[in-house]
Design a protein around this motif. Structure first.
Motif, PDB file in Angstrom:
ATOM      1  N   VAL A 107       0.833  -1.208   0.000  1.00  0.00           N
ATOM      2  CA  VAL A 107       0.000   0.000   0.000  1.00  0.00           C
ATOM      3  C   VAL A 107       0.869   1.259   0.000  1.00  0.00           C
ATOM      4  O   VAL A 107       0.601   2.228  -0.726  1.00  0.00           O
ATOM      5  CB  VAL A 107      -0.953  -0.008   1.210  1.00  0.00           C
ATOM      6  CG1 VAL A 107      -1.668   1.336   1.345  1.00  0.00           C
ATOM      7  CG2 VAL A 107      -1.964  -1.136   1.077  1.00  0.00           C
ATOM      8  N   LEU A 108       1.928   1.269   0.791  1.00  0.00           N
ATOM      9  CA  LEU A 108       2.815   2.436   0.841  1.00  0.00           C
ATOM     10  C   LEU A 108       3.510   2.670  -0.497  1.00  0.00           C
ATOM     11  O   LEU A 108       3.730   3.819  -0.899  1.00  0.00           O
ATOM     12  CB  LEU A 108       3.848   2.245   1.951  1.00  0.00           C
ATOM     13  CG  LEU A 108       3.301   2.272   3.377  1.00  0.00           C
ATOM     14  CD1 LEU A 108       4.403   1.947   4.377  1.00  0.00           C
ATOM     15  CD2 LEU A 108       2.680   3.623   3.700  1.00  0.00           C
ATOM     16  N   ALA A 109       3.860   1.588  -1.192  1.00  0.00           N
ATOM     17  CA  ALA A 109       4.472   1.751  -2.506  1.00  0.00           C
ATOM     18  C   ALA A 109       3.500   2.400  -3.486  1.00  0.00           C
ATOM     19  O   ALA A 109       3.896   3.223  -4.320  1.00  0.00           O
ATOM     20  CB  ALA A 109       4.932   0.394  -3.046  1.00  0.00           C
ATOM     21  N   VAL A 110       2.219   2.060  -3.372  1.00  0.00           N
ATOM     22  CA  VAL A 110       1.203   2.684  -4.223  1.00  0.00           C
ATOM     23  C   VAL A 110       1.113   4.186  -3.919  1.00  0.00           C
ATOM     24  O   VAL A 110       0.956   5.011  -4.824  1.00  0.00           O
ATOM     25  CB  VAL A 110      -0.160   1.999  -4.037  1.00  0.00           C
ATOM     26  CG1 VAL A 110      -1.261   2.762  -4.767  1.00  0.00           C
ATOM     27  CG2 VAL A 110      -0.101   0.564  -4.543  1.00  0.00           C
ATOM     28  N   LEU A 111       1.234   4.564  -2.647  1.00  0.00           N
ATOM     29  CA  LEU A 111       1.206   5.983  -2.289  1.00  0.00           C
ATOM     30  C   LEU A 111       2.410   6.724  -2.889  1.00  0.00           C
ATOM     31  O   LEU A 111       2.281   7.861  -3.356  1.00  0.00           O
ATOM     32  CB  LEU A 111       1.193   6.135  -0.767  1.00  0.00           C
ATOM     33  CG  LEU A 111      -0.060   5.614  -0.054  1.00  0.00           C
ATOM     34  CD1 LEU A 111       0.086   5.791   1.456  1.00  0.00           C
ATOM     35  CD2 LEU A 111      -1.308   6.329  -0.555  1.00  0.00           C
ATOM     36  N   LEU A 112       3.584   6.107  -2.855  1.00  0.00           N
ATOM     37  CA  LEU A 112       4.755   6.726  -3.486  1.00  0.00           C
ATOM     38  C   LEU A 112       4.533   6.899  -4.988  1.00  0.00           C
ATOM     39  O   LEU A 112       4.920   7.917  -5.574  1.00  0.00           O
ATOM     40  CB  LEU A 112       5.993   5.869  -3.239  1.00  0.00           C
ATOM     41  CG  LEU A 112       6.607   5.903  -1.834  1.00  0.00           C
ATOM     42  CD1 LEU A 112       7.729   4.885  -1.727  1.00  0.00           C
ATOM     43  CD2 LEU A 112       7.113   7.291  -1.481  1.00  0.00           C
ATOM     44  N   LEU A 113       3.916   5.899  -5.599  1.00  0.00           N
ATOM     45  CA  LEU A 113       3.616   5.985  -7.022  1.00  0.00           C
ATOM     46  C   LEU A 113       2.677   7.156  -7.308  1.00  0.00           C
ATOM     47  O   LEU A 113       2.893   7.925  -8.258  1.00  0.00           O
ATOM     48  CB  LEU A 113       2.994   4.671  -7.497  1.00  0.00           C
ATOM     49  CG  LEU A 113       2.452   4.637  -8.923  1.00  0.00           C
ATOM     50  CD1 LEU A 113       3.555   4.924  -9.938  1.00  0.00           C
ATOM     51  CD2 LEU A 113       1.803   3.282  -9.211  1.00  0.00           C
TER      52      LEU A 113
END
Length: 437
Positions: A107-113
């Motif tokens: 989920v955090l990687a999606v936020l960075l994206l």
């Protein structure tokens, strides 16, 4: 005289086989094999963000201190959630903890994206996500680390540590090298998208792990339980030595955060990914020739000499002006760090009681994670004050001095022997009475 039909055996074969990694844990434990593969996937995924995140902060601020501040932002969540994660690992099913945290990292990687694809990416979300990643890592690592002693037999712990190191270093060589190319040619957004995809695959693999329930009658996570683990660690000078040596080595000589600035000074921006991967190259060389470490019994000496070698190599990297010599020094540093890590992991897994293993794993997370976070702050601040290369060599020399002082102050770490240490013998007897799951 030897006949033609009975040739004399080549003396090289036994020596070579004695160097190759011991595959016993891979053969004896299906869960170990599964965690090994899952770890490769997770490392490749996280290395994308590991390279992209500090590089994006550098591009937004052009400040070594701003990049180094990422370590400070990550520090408090790591300390708090690392200690709580250790207590949690002793109280609940460790498999559930690993699953939940891997999903959270996706989920955090999606936020960075999402932030990266904005027309003007914001700086503050990068620090917020870095703090959250640190919190999830603090929760997860005690559960992961404490599973090794349960799924791998006592006498195979050094071999398991070496195989895990091979997995880690393969990921840390391929991951940063690939990430540098991805960021350079496809942008930060692509790197973050690959991070999210990798963690989703990791979740699917973790679903196949066997349950790892807590010991019967385990207490709920509490400050009192955390304090119990801390008191036990304080009562064991050998454990204190492993924590202190690693903490000092990482604090004084962890320069990864200023790699982009050193690459610029050496007029070699193309080598940034190689700089991140060089330490792993040295580590994997040690891991692939680690068969001899299964016969080592003085694991405290591995910790000390490995950490000293790390500091010396980092200092040498600061003195070199040729990029290839710098990469060679970073590889040598990685080799020293791997030797120290094998010694630490073996001492931990062979001497800590099962009912305290999660809480002690939480303290272990602090010893090998807080050091790099503080080291990023030290390296960034020192580079801004005295220059990038001075930050390298001064930190390496300080590492050497601190290892020497700690060796003198904690002689039981120097004299530790797995064949005579009371705690190691006690844990071995307990494992023989209750076979590994």
């Amino acid at each position: 005289m030897t006949s033609a039909t009975s040739p004399t055996p080549s003396p090289r074969r036994p020596r070579l086989s004695g160097l190759l990694p011991d595959l016993s844990p891979w053969r004896s434990s299906a869960d170990f094999r599964l965690l090994w593969v899952q770890g490769i996937v997770a490392i490749l995924a996280s290395s994308m963000a590991m390279v992209a995140l500090p590089l994006q902060i550098k591009e937004l601020t052009d400040s070594p201190l701003a990049v180094g501040a990422m370590g400070l932002v990550e520090l408090v969540p790591l300390v708090v959630f690392g200690l709580y994660g250790g207590a949690l690992a002793d109280a609940v099913d460790r498999r559930r903890v690993i699953l939940a945290t891997e999903a959270g990292l996706a989920v955090l990687a999606v936020l960075l994206l999402g932030n990266a694809v904005l027309g003007s990416p914001r700086l503050w979300p990068l620090y917020v996500v870095a703090a959250c990643v640190s919190a999830l890592a603090g929760l997860q690592r005690p559960a992961l680390d404490s599973m090794m002693a349960r799924i791998v037999p006592h006498e195979q712990q050094t071999a398991a540590a070496a195989l895990n190191a091979v997995r880690w270093q393969i990921g840390m060589i391929a991951g940063p090298a690939a990430a540098g190319l991805v960021v350079a040619y496809a942008g930060h957004g692509t790197a973050y998208a690959l991070t999210a995809a990798g963690f989703l695959v990791s979740v699917l693999l973790c679903l196949r792990l066997s349950p790892a329930p807590p010991a019967h009658g385990a207490d709920k996570p509490s400050l009192r339980g955390i304090a119990e683990g801390a008191r036990y660690a304080w009562s064991r000078p050998v454990l204190l030595g492993t924590y202190a040596v690693d903490l000092a080595a990482m604090f004084f000589a962890f320069p990864n955060t200023i790699f982009p600035f050193l690459a610029d000074e050496l007029d070699a921006p193309w080598a940034l990914g190689l700089m991140y991967a060089a330490g792993s190259a040295g580590s994997v060389l040690v891991s692939l020739t680690s068969g001899w470490t299964s016969r080592v019994r003085r694991h405290g000496l591995l910790v000390i000499f490995g950490a000293a070698g790390w500091g010396l190599a980092i200092a040498a990297a600061g003195w070199c002006s040729d990029i290839w010599l710098v990469l060679l020094c970073l590889a040598a540093a990685g080799a020293g760090d791997m030797l120290s890590g094998l010694g630490r992991s073996t001492i931990w897994n062979q001497t800590i009681p099962e009912h305290l293993r999660g809480r002690l794993a939480g303290i272990e997370v602090l010893s090998y994670s807080v050091g790099p976070q503080l080291g990023q702050v030290r390296a960034g601040g020192m580079a801004g004050w005295t220059g990038t290369r001075a930050a390298f060599w001064s930190g390496g020399l300080a590492c050497l001095a601190s290892v020497a002082l700690l060796s003198a102050a904690l002689p039981k770490l120097v004299t530790y022997d797995a064949d005579t240490d009371e705690e190691a013998l006690r844990r071995k007897a307990q494992r023989e009475q209750v076979p590994a799951a």
